[in-house]
Every structure is written in structure tokens, then in C-alpha cells.
Design an enzyme around this catalytic site. Structure first.
Site, PDB file in Angstrom:
ATOM      1  CG  HIS A  22      -1.634  -8.573   7.300  1.00 54.06           C
ATOM      2  ND1 HIS A  22      -1.871  -9.900   7.566  1.00 54.06           N
ATOM      3  CD2 HIS A  22      -0.587  -8.537   6.444  1.00 54.06           C
ATOM      4  CE1 HIS A  22      -0.990 -10.641   6.901  1.00 54.06           C
ATOM      5  NE2 HIS A  22      -0.204  -9.847   6.223  1.00 54.06           N
TER       6      HIS A  22
ATOM      7  CD  GLU B 203       2.122  -4.362   1.057  1.00 52.83           C
ATOM      8  OE1 GLU B 203       1.490  -3.340   0.754  1.00 52.83           O
ATOM      9  OE2 GLU B 203       1.880  -5.482   0.589  1.00 52.83           O
TER      10      GLU B 203
END
Length: 369
Positions: free
Chosen positions: A256, A311
Site C-alpha cells: 500500500h 483489498e
């Protein structure tokens, strides 16, 4: 003047709404750990926290639920507009246009400053708009909102026409709560910039939706689902993952831009997913892929600190509740509407128009004699 592309590291506003600390893996909603809010509280309680600065008492929660339920009804102007849009138009574009078209419930144009009632109305309307458009695109009749269901359960009901299993509603609730707020991300910045011009709440959220639909921002877990389906079994996992890394490929659901340690949203969704899926083979596979991928990422990319992001476990939840892939980003948008509107309200309280500088890199005119 030093060049800072993309406003990287530039402080654009002060906020009481949320804190994202990527180095420590912290996500805080107004003094509460977001992962705890997602596991222990309802969607409505979390929304109240972001809008009003505190968790609601019993009476406040009851009244908020009543208002949200009333706002689920599509205004008379929306069904004809939604039906007139081309079937090929993506849902995110439909949402952007629908929100931009909204007036106040009495038909008057929206105006600045924004009001909390507008935040509540938009949050209640977005799932209803998504469900209406989805069912019409499939040749199905729209489903009217259910007066006895809470926010997440009603969304699933309006999509399917069937009252969802409590575990599915709980899992979706956790996902929606963790999607509500994430600092000064691109779409939240868009909402605040638009509002800073004294444009109305609906225009600000429409601008945010336009930002969210860009693939670099409104990412969805569909690619993670495809990866897990392709791996298929625990036995295939390491070989499959190594092959991708050997070719310089990217493992979907890992890493991320902000978080340099574990994504707290992924941790919360892991907890919810364990309760949802129990000891099933699909969840065993997801856990094994997570553990194997983190080990291999450290081997192939040492020091990069690449961990599971939101996700990855969102994919497990979306699969479990059988949400169509085309609705992943719109559903994320429905969640983030709470955060956008909270930021718009906050911006109005301390408003100053955003006007950053740019560095001119073009040619200069030739000077005369």
C-alpha cells in the site's frame, strides 16, 4: 521553489475526522481504532461518529436510523434520469451524474453551506441508486427499501430481493465502515476543494465520485479474487506466487502506498472473514496465500515491508456475499460517502478556498528591445 509533484507530503488541511499513520499501521476514527469500530459497532453508529464527533446514545441511534430509512426512497426525478442513461455507461458515471442532479427534497437547488441532513441523505441514497441501476440493467424490477433492515442489510436486499443472512450483513457492514474514511486521499481532497469554492454538498460528492472512478484510486478486489481462483489450492500457492515474482510481476492485494506495516483494515476484515467463512477451504487458501506471499515478498523484495492490504480480505468478503464484480467500486463509493460528507462539513467550518501554486516549465516570450 521546491517542486513537489502530486502534493506528496504537503499538509492541505487540519482534521479531527481521521488519522492514517502508515508507519505504525494506525487508522483512527475520531479517537477510536477504526478496526474496533468495524468489528464492534453498526454502520449507523460509525457514520454518526464521523459526522457528529461521537458515538450515538440509544435515542440518537434510533432517530438516525429512522432518518436514513426515510432517505432511501429515490426522489421522483431520479428513476427517469437513471433509465435514460445508456446501458453501456459505467455505474460510477451514473452515480456521478445522479448525485450532481440532486436538489433538496422540496425541489429547491442545494446551496452552501452544507448541512448534516444532506450527508445523511446522500449516504442513504447511494446504495438505493446503485441497486436500482443494477437491477434495471439486468432486466429486473427495482426492489423497494425494507423498512426493518439496517443500512448494509437493506443494500443487499435491494440488490437481490432477498433478506440477507445476518453474517453476510455483518461482513458487509465491517467492509463499509472500513471504507468510510482514509485521510486526505484523492477523492476526499476533491470533495474538500469543490466545497471550498462554496459549491454545494451534492456537487462536492459528485466531484469525489469522478475522482474515485479512476483506476488508480477506486481499486477493487476483483483482481485478488482472480488470483485466488487461479491459484486454486494450497499446494499450488508457493509455485504460483514465485512464478509471478520471478517475472517481476505484482501480487494483487499486497502493499500500500501509505501503510509500511500491516494494513489495520485488512486485520479487521480478517477477523470478520474468520467468523463468516469458518474453516472453509476458500478461507484456508486465502490465509495460506497471505502467509506465503508475505514470506516470499520479503525474500524477493527485502526491506520493502509489503503486507496484506484491505483489498485482499475484501475479496474474501465480496466472494462470500456474492456481490457482482461490477459493483465493487460503487459499493466502496457508497461507503466513502460518509467520509466525504464529513470532510465537506468540516471544510465549511474553517473554509478557505484551495489555491496551490504550480511551477511553470514552458518557454518564455522573447524579450523586445
Amino acid at each position: 521553489m521546491a517542486k513537489v509533484t502530486g502534493l506528496e507530503g504537503v499538509v492541505a488541511a487540519e482534521t479531527d475526522i481521521g488519522l492514517v499513520d502508515g508507519e505504525r499501521g494506525h487508522l483512527i476514527y475520531r479517537g477510536y481504532w477504526a478496526k474496533d469500530v468495524a468489528v464492534h459497532f453498526s454502520f449507523e453508529e460509525a457514520a454518526h461518529l464521523l459526522w457528529y464527533g461521537e458515538l450515538p446514545d440509544e435515542g440518537e441511534l434510533f432517530r438516525l436510523k429512522e432518518r436514513l430509512q426515510a432517505y432511501r426512497e429515490l426522489p421522483a426525478s431520479l428513476p427517469p434520469l437513471l433509465d435514460a442513461m445508456p446501458k453501456s455507461l459505467p455505474t460510477m458515471s451514473v452515480l456521478q451524474a445522479a448525485v450532481a442532479s440532486l436538489t433538496e427534497p422540496d425541489g429547491t437547488p442545494a446551496a452552501w453551506p452544507p448541512a448534516p441532513s444532506q450527508a445523511e441523505r446522500l449516504t442513504a441514497l447511494l446504495p438505493a441508486i446503485i441497486a436500482y441501476r443494477y437491477r434495471r440493467s439486468k432486466g429486473l424490477d427495482p426492489v423497494q427499501p425494507h423498512p426493518e433492515l439496517d443500512h448494509a442489510a437493506n443494500y443487499l436486499y435491494m440488490l437481490t430481493g432477498t433478506i440477507p443472512e445476518p453474517a453476510h450483513a455483518k461482513a458487509l457492514t465491517a467492509y463499509l465502515i472500513l471504507g468510510m474514511e482514509h485521510g486526505m486521499n484523492a477523492s476526499t481532497f476533491s470533495a474538500r476543494v469543490t466545497s471550498s469554492t462554496q459549491s454545494d454538498m451534492y456537487a462536492a460528492v459528485s466531484a469525489a465520485i469522478g475522482t474515485m472512478k479512476g483506476p488508480l484510486h477506486g481499486g477493487a478486489p476483483s483482481e485478488v479474487i482472480a488470483m485466488l481462483e487461479d491459484i486454486g489450492t494450497v499446494e499450488r500457492a508457493e509455485g504460483w506466487l514465485r512464478a509471478v515474482l520471478e517475472q517481476g510481476g505484482r501480487l494483487m492485494g499486497f502493499g500500500h502506498r501509505i501503510y509500511k506495516t500491516k494494513d489495520p483494515r485488512a486485520e479487521a476484515l480478517r477477523t470478520v472473514t474468520e467468523k463468516l467463512t469458518g474453516d472453509t477451504d476458500s478461507f484456508k487458501l486465502a490465509l495460506h496465500v497471505e502467509q506465503t506471499a508475505i514470506r516470499l515478498l520479503e525474500e524477493y523484495k527485502p526491506g520493502r515491508r509489503l503486507y496484506t492490504n484491505v483489498e485482499f480480505f475484501a475479496a474474501a468478503i465480496m466472494s462470500a456475499i456474492q456481490l457482482p464484480a461490477e459493483l465493487f467500486t460503487p459499493t466502496f463509493t457508497a461507503a466513502r460517502t460518509v467520509g466525504w460528507t464529513a470532510h465537506v462539513l468540516e471544510q465549511a467550518g474553517v473554509n478557505r478556498i484551495f489555491r496551490p501554486q504550480s511551477v511553470y516549465t514552458g518557454p518564455m516570450p522573447t524579450l523586445g528591445d
